[in-house]
Design a protein around this motif. Structure first.
Motif, PDB file in Angstrom:
ATOM      1  N   UNK A 122     -90.892   2.717  20.128  1.00 43.71           N
ATOM      2  CA  UNK A 122     -89.640   2.877  19.888  1.00 43.71           C
ATOM      3  C   UNK A 122     -88.941   4.118  19.371  1.00 43.71           C
ATOM      4  N   UNK A 123     -90.009   5.176  19.384  1.00 46.55           N
ATOM      5  CA  UNK A 123     -89.361   6.613  19.165  1.00 46.55           C
ATOM      6  C   UNK A 123     -88.202   7.188  20.222  1.00 46.55           C
ATOM      7  N   UNK A 124     -88.459   7.004  21.434  1.00 46.32           N
ATOM      8  CA  UNK A 124     -87.221   7.299  22.150  1.00 46.32           C
ATOM      9  C   UNK A 124     -85.668   6.547  22.146  1.00 46.32           C
ATOM     10  N   UNK A 125     -86.221   5.339  21.693  1.00 47.78           N
ATOM     11  CA  UNK A 125     -84.798   4.401  21.495  1.00 47.78           C
ATOM     12  C   UNK A 125     -84.216   4.852  20.172  1.00 47.78           C
ATOM     13  N   UNK A 126     -84.958   5.173  19.157  1.00 48.63           N
ATOM     14  CA  UNK A 126     -84.356   5.756  17.935  1.00 48.63           C
ATOM     15  C   UNK A 126     -83.713   7.006  17.956  1.00 48.63           C
ATOM     16  N   UNK A 127     -84.160   7.821  19.047  1.00 51.42           N
ATOM     17  CA  UNK A 127     -83.656   9.280  19.521  1.00 51.42           C
ATOM     18  C   UNK A 127     -82.399   9.112  20.255  1.00 51.42           C
ATOM     19  N   UNK A 128     -82.113   7.741  20.714  1.00 48.92           N
ATOM     20  CA  UNK A 128     -80.987   7.484  21.577  1.00 48.92           C
ATOM     21  C   UNK A 128     -81.317   8.018  22.989  1.00 48.92           C
ATOM     22  N   UNK A 129     -82.404   8.164  23.633  1.00 52.40           N
ATOM     23  CA  UNK A 129     -82.905   8.407  24.790  1.00 52.40           C
ATOM     24  C   UNK A 129     -82.754   7.443  25.844  1.00 52.40           C
ATOM     25  N   UNK A 130     -82.952   6.290  25.360  1.00 52.70           N
ATOM     26  CA  UNK A 130     -82.863   5.019  26.127  1.00 52.70           C
ATOM     27  C   UNK A 130     -82.389   4.147  25.359  1.00 52.70           C
ATOM     28  N   UNK A 131     -82.261   2.602  26.040  1.00 53.07           N
ATOM     29  CA  UNK A 131     -81.716   1.495  25.243  1.00 53.07           C
ATOM     30  C   UNK A 131     -82.901   0.654  24.778  1.00 53.07           C
ATOM     31  N   UNK A 132     -83.852   0.581  25.930  1.00 53.99           N
ATOM     32  CA  UNK A 132     -85.151  -0.212  25.813  1.00 53.99           C
ATOM     33  C   UNK A 132     -86.421   0.667  25.890  1.00 53.99           C
ATOM     34  N   UNK A 133     -87.414   0.297  25.241  1.00 51.77           N
ATOM     35  CA  UNK A 133     -88.644   1.146  25.114  1.00 51.77           C
ATOM     36  C   UNK A 133     -89.124   1.305  26.487  1.00 51.77           C
ATOM     37  N   UNK A 134     -89.115   0.243  27.125  1.00 53.70           N
ATOM     38  CA  UNK A 134     -89.850   0.288  28.573  1.00 53.70           C
ATOM     39  C   UNK A 134     -89.068   0.996  29.497  1.00 53.70           C
ATOM     40  N   UNK A 135     -87.769   1.543  29.185  1.00 47.39           N
ATOM     41  CA  UNK A 135     -87.163   2.484  30.176  1.00 47.39           C
ATOM     42  C   UNK A 135     -87.705   3.986  29.997  1.00 47.39           C
ATOM     43  N   UNK A 136     -88.329   4.268  28.996  1.00 44.43           N
ATOM     44  CA  UNK A 136     -88.692   5.582  28.770  1.00 44.43           C
ATOM     45  C   UNK A 136     -90.077   5.898  29.388  1.00 44.43           C
ATOM     46  N   UNK A 137     -90.152   6.644  30.628  1.00 37.67           N
ATOM     47  CA  UNK A 137     -91.331   6.626  31.570  1.00 37.67           C
ATOM     48  C   UNK A 137     -92.394   7.430  30.720  1.00 37.67           C
ATOM     49  N   UNK A 138     -92.204   8.267  29.726  1.00 33.23           N
ATOM     50  CA  UNK A 138     -93.145   9.106  28.940  1.00 33.23           C
ATOM     51  C   UNK A 138     -93.880   8.414  27.807  1.00 33.23           C
ATOM     52  N   UNK A 139     -93.847   7.031  27.804  1.00 28.97           N
ATOM     53  CA  UNK A 139     -94.772   6.425  26.889  1.00 28.97           C
ATOM     54  C   UNK A 139     -95.793   5.294  27.596  1.00 28.97           C
TER      55      UNK A 139
END
Length: 259
Positions: A122-139
């Motif tokens: 959930x780090x990138x979601x909390x940082x406002x980088x993506x809306x859902x955690x699965x959208x962040x390719x670097x996790x």
């Protein structure tokens, strides 16, 4: 004073955080992240360490590791030296890339293991980088949602899947539901406090205050040494990322990072 030895986890599982020195960004482009993950994969095989989750942010990394015969300290030391050498060679820098030694916390119960996995993803979601955690390719989140991510065979997912269901497809569904549940998980943080990111409009105002009589467009045309002194002052602005500073000032992230 000698460093205090880390308390050994009864489960062998640790939540680990690697941070850039002085909050500096440690990844500037896709190739940097790929290099870090490939290096992690190489040393996790050599040290017989299982990687249960990961998330690469701009200036820090979250890892969930399970050690066996060799300790996570062996892995982290080799990983840090290897990536720092690559970074300094690529960007022509020297000195310390990482902030002290890595931070870690023991993960000793099944309940907390599930919580830490969600917290990491959930780090990138909390940082406002993506809306859902699965959208962040670097996790590693997409792996747990039934998709594949690079690099192949880095993740050991069976232990986490088993927390939810012996059936893999059902476990994937339950993990997704668990991630999407309203939560305020309190786990080991990168910096020890919540750091509010400035909006661009706020960032410009803060930068202009630091510049004084100097105009923002003039910074990129300054002589090298004078420009670097200005960038050093700008980098101290709380809540301003190096990438954001580079974009507003019209200079490269490399110049901001090097200053």
């Amino acid at each position: 004073m000698p460093r205090r030895a880390r308390k050994k986890s009864r489960s062998g599982i640790y939540h680990v955080i690697v941070r850039g020195a002085n909050r500096q960004e440690i990844f500037h482009k896709e190739e940097d992240r790929l290099r870090f993950l490939e290096t992690l994969k190489r040393y996790k095989i050599e040290n017989d360490i299982e990687v249960l989750a990961w998330c690469l942010m701009d200036n820090h990394v979250h890892l969930l590791l399970k050690e066996k015969d060799k300790t996570i300290s062996d892995l982290m030391k080799r990983l840090g030296i290897s990536y720092a050498s690559y970074y300094n060679w690529i960007y022509g820098t020297n000195g310390h890339l990482f902030q002290d030694r890595f931070k870690s916390e023991n993960v000793e119960t099944n309940g907390y293991l599930a919580t830490v996995v969600r917290y990491i993803h959930m780090n990138p979601v909390k940082a406002g980088l993506v809306r859902g955690p699965e959208e962040y390719v670097w996790s590693s989140c997409s792996n747990y949602y039934g998709k594949r991510s690079y690099p192949v065979d880095l993740l050991t997912s069976s232990l986490v899947f088993a927390l939810f269901s012996p059936e893999k497809e059902k476990a994937q569904m339950l993990i997704k539901e668990f991630h999407e549940r309203q939560c305020d998980d309190k786990c080991l943080s990168a910096w020890g406090e919540k750091r509010v990111r400035l909006r661009d409009e706020e960032a410009r105002g803060e930068i202009m205050e630091v510049l004084g009589d100097l105009e923002i467009p003039q910074v990129k045309s300054l002589p090298g040494r004078e420009r670097d002194e200005v960038l050093k002052r700008v980098k101290k602005i709380e809540g301003l990322s190096q990438r954001q500073a580079a974009r507003i000032l019209g200079v490269s992230v490399y110049l901001v990072n090097r200053a």
